[in-house]
Design a protein around this motif. Sequence first.
Motif, short mmCIF file in Angstrom:
data_model
loop_
_atom_site.label_atom_id
_atom_site.label_comp_id
_atom_site.label_asym_id
_atom_site.label_seq_id
_atom_site.Cartn_x
_atom_site.Cartn_y
_atom_site.Cartn_z
N PRO A 72 14.96 11.98 7.18
CA PRO A 72 14.16 11.25 8.17
C PRO A 72 13.55 9.97 7.59
CG PRO A 72 13.04 13.26 7.51
CD PRO A 72 14.40 13.28 6.86
N TYR A 73 13.25 9.98 6.32
CA TYR A 73 12.69 8.80 5.66
C TYR A 73 13.46 8.55 4.38
CZ TYR A 73 8.76 9.45 8.79
OH TYR A 73 7.99 9.58 9.89
N GLY A 74 13.83 7.30 4.17
CA GLY A 74 14.51 6.93 2.95
C GLY A 74 13.54 6.66 1.83
N ARG A 75 14.09 6.45 0.68
CA ARG A 75 13.25 6.17 -0.50
C ARG A 75 12.43 4.91 -0.31
NH1 ARG A 75 11.94 7.28 -5.53
NH2 ARG A 75 12.03 5.73 -7.18
N ALA A 76 13.00 3.89 0.33
CA ALA A 76 12.27 2.64 0.54
C ALA A 76 11.01 2.87 1.37
CB ALA A 76 13.17 1.60 1.21
N GLU A 77 11.10 3.71 2.40
CA GLU A 77 9.93 3.98 3.22
C GLU A 77 8.88 4.76 2.45
OE1 GLU A 77 13.06 4.58 4.39
OE2 GLU A 77 13.20 2.99 5.88
N ARG A 78 9.32 5.70 1.63
CA ARG A 78 8.36 6.47 0.83
C ARG A 78 7.65 5.58 -0.18
NH1 ARG A 78 12.73 10.11 0.76
NH2 ARG A 78 13.13 9.65 -1.43
N VAL A 79 8.40 4.72 -0.86
CA VAL A 79 7.80 3.81 -1.84
C VAL A 79 6.87 2.83 -1.14
CG1 VAL A 79 8.28 2.01 -3.55
CG2 VAL A 79 9.67 4.08 -3.51
N SER A 80 7.25 2.36 0.06
CA SER A 80 6.37 1.46 0.82
C SER A 80 5.03 2.12 1.09
CB SER A 80 7.02 1.10 2.17
OG SER A 80 8.17 0.35 1.99
N GLY A 81 5.05 3.36 1.53
CA GLY A 81 3.81 4.07 1.81
C GLY A 81 2.95 4.26 0.57
N LEU A 82 3.61 4.58 -0.55
CA LEU A 82 2.87 4.74 -1.81
C LEU A 82 2.22 3.44 -2.25
CD1 LEU A 82 5.37 6.98 -3.81
CD2 LEU A 82 3.16 7.67 -2.88
N ILE A 83 2.97 2.34 -2.13
CA ILE A 83 2.43 1.03 -2.52
C ILE A 83 1.26 0.66 -1.62
CG2 ILE A 83 2.93 -1.46 -2.56
CD1 ILE A 83 5.68 -0.76 -3.68
N GLN A 84 1.39 0.88 -0.32
CA GLN A 84 0.31 0.54 0.60
C GLN A 84 -0.96 1.32 0.28
OE1 GLN A 84 1.33 0.73 4.74
NE2 GLN A 84 -0.73 0.20 5.41
N VAL A 127 -10.04 -8.01 3.11
CA VAL A 127 -8.60 -7.90 3.36
C VAL A 127 -8.22 -6.43 3.58
CG1 VAL A 127 -6.33 -8.17 2.27
CG2 VAL A 127 -8.01 -9.99 2.10
N SER A 128 -7.35 -6.21 4.55
CA SER A 128 -6.77 -4.89 4.79
C SER A 128 -5.25 -5.02 4.75
CB SER A 128 -7.17 -4.35 6.16
OG SER A 128 -8.55 -4.15 6.23
N ILE A 129 -4.61 -4.05 4.13
CA ILE A 129 -3.14 -4.03 4.05
C ILE A 129 -2.64 -3.33 5.32
CG2 ILE A 129 -1.16 -3.27 2.71
CD1 ILE A 129 -2.98 -5.35 1.33
N THR A 130 -1.81 -4.05 6.08
CA THR A 130 -1.31 -3.49 7.34
C THR A 130 0.08 -2.89 7.21
OG1 THR A 130 -0.44 -5.64 8.03
CG2 THR A 130 -2.67 -5.06 8.75
N GLY A 131 0.80 -3.27 6.17
CA GLY A 131 2.14 -2.72 6.01
C GLY A 131 2.81 -3.22 4.76
N VAL A 132 3.81 -2.47 4.32
CA VAL A 132 4.63 -2.84 3.18
C VAL A 132 6.08 -2.59 3.57
CG1 VAL A 132 5.19 -2.39 0.75
CG2 VAL A 132 2.82 -2.23 1.52
N ASP A 171 17.18 -2.19 -2.05
CA ASP A 171 17.38 -1.95 -3.48
C ASP A 171 16.05 -1.73 -4.23
OD1 ASP A 171 16.34 -4.51 -3.44
OD2 ASP A 171 18.07 -5.45 -4.42
N LEU A 172 14.93 -1.73 -3.51
CA LEU A 172 13.59 -1.49 -4.05
C LEU A 172 13.14 -2.54 -5.07
CD1 LEU A 172 13.73 2.38 -4.60
CD2 LEU A 172 12.88 1.14 -2.60
N LYS A 173 13.71 -3.74 -5.00
CA LYS A 173 13.33 -4.78 -5.96
C LYS A 173 12.27 -5.73 -5.43
CE LYS A 173 17.39 -4.55 -8.72
NZ LYS A 173 17.89 -5.12 -9.91
N LEU A 174 12.00 -5.68 -4.13
CA LEU A 174 11.03 -6.59 -3.53
C LEU A 174 10.19 -5.84 -2.51
CD1 LEU A 174 9.96 -9.51 -3.13
CD2 LEU A 174 11.71 -9.79 -1.38
N ALA A 175 8.88 -6.01 -2.62
CA ALA A 175 7.95 -5.43 -1.66
C ALA A 175 7.26 -6.58 -0.93
CB ALA A 175 6.92 -4.56 -2.35
N ARG A 176 7.44 -6.62 0.38
CA ARG A 176 6.74 -7.61 1.21
C ARG A 176 5.49 -6.92 1.75
NH1 ARG A 176 12.27 -8.49 2.64
NH2 ARG A 176 12.90 -10.55 1.91
#
Length: 126
Positions: free
Chosen positions: A3-15, A34-39, A44-49
């Motif tokens: 249901p969730y890929g690695r990119a989504e899991r890493v995004s949540g952890l970073i946020q 400042v509040s973080i609204t999303g990552v 390829d997990l090399k860039l986090a916006r």
Amino acid sequence: MKPYGRAERVSGLIQQALSEILLKSIKDPRLASVSITGVKMTGDLKLARIYFVTSGHFSSREDAAAGFRKAHGFIKNSLARELELRYMPDLEFFYDESIDYGMHIDSVLKRLHNEHEPDHPTTKEE
């Protein structure tokens, strides 16, 4: 299929970790509201916006962006220690305009509602 890929899991952890770092470790006043609204991670997990909003004045988005540029190295090192990823992605910070856009749409809808509302409510007599 997962249901969730690695990119989504890493995004949540970073946020989550970045929100804690901003709250506890960063003392820059430009980043205080400042509040973080999303990552969003690349596949390829090399860039986090990283998307953020400010609760201050409209002009403070440039100040916050400058604060993130100055604290970039500290943030990346802190995230690397916290997350213990094999490869720490590069970080890019963007102002999240979706909240401003939503507030604009809301004001337009309210204005349209007020324009089409009768001056005096009519009551039905039976």
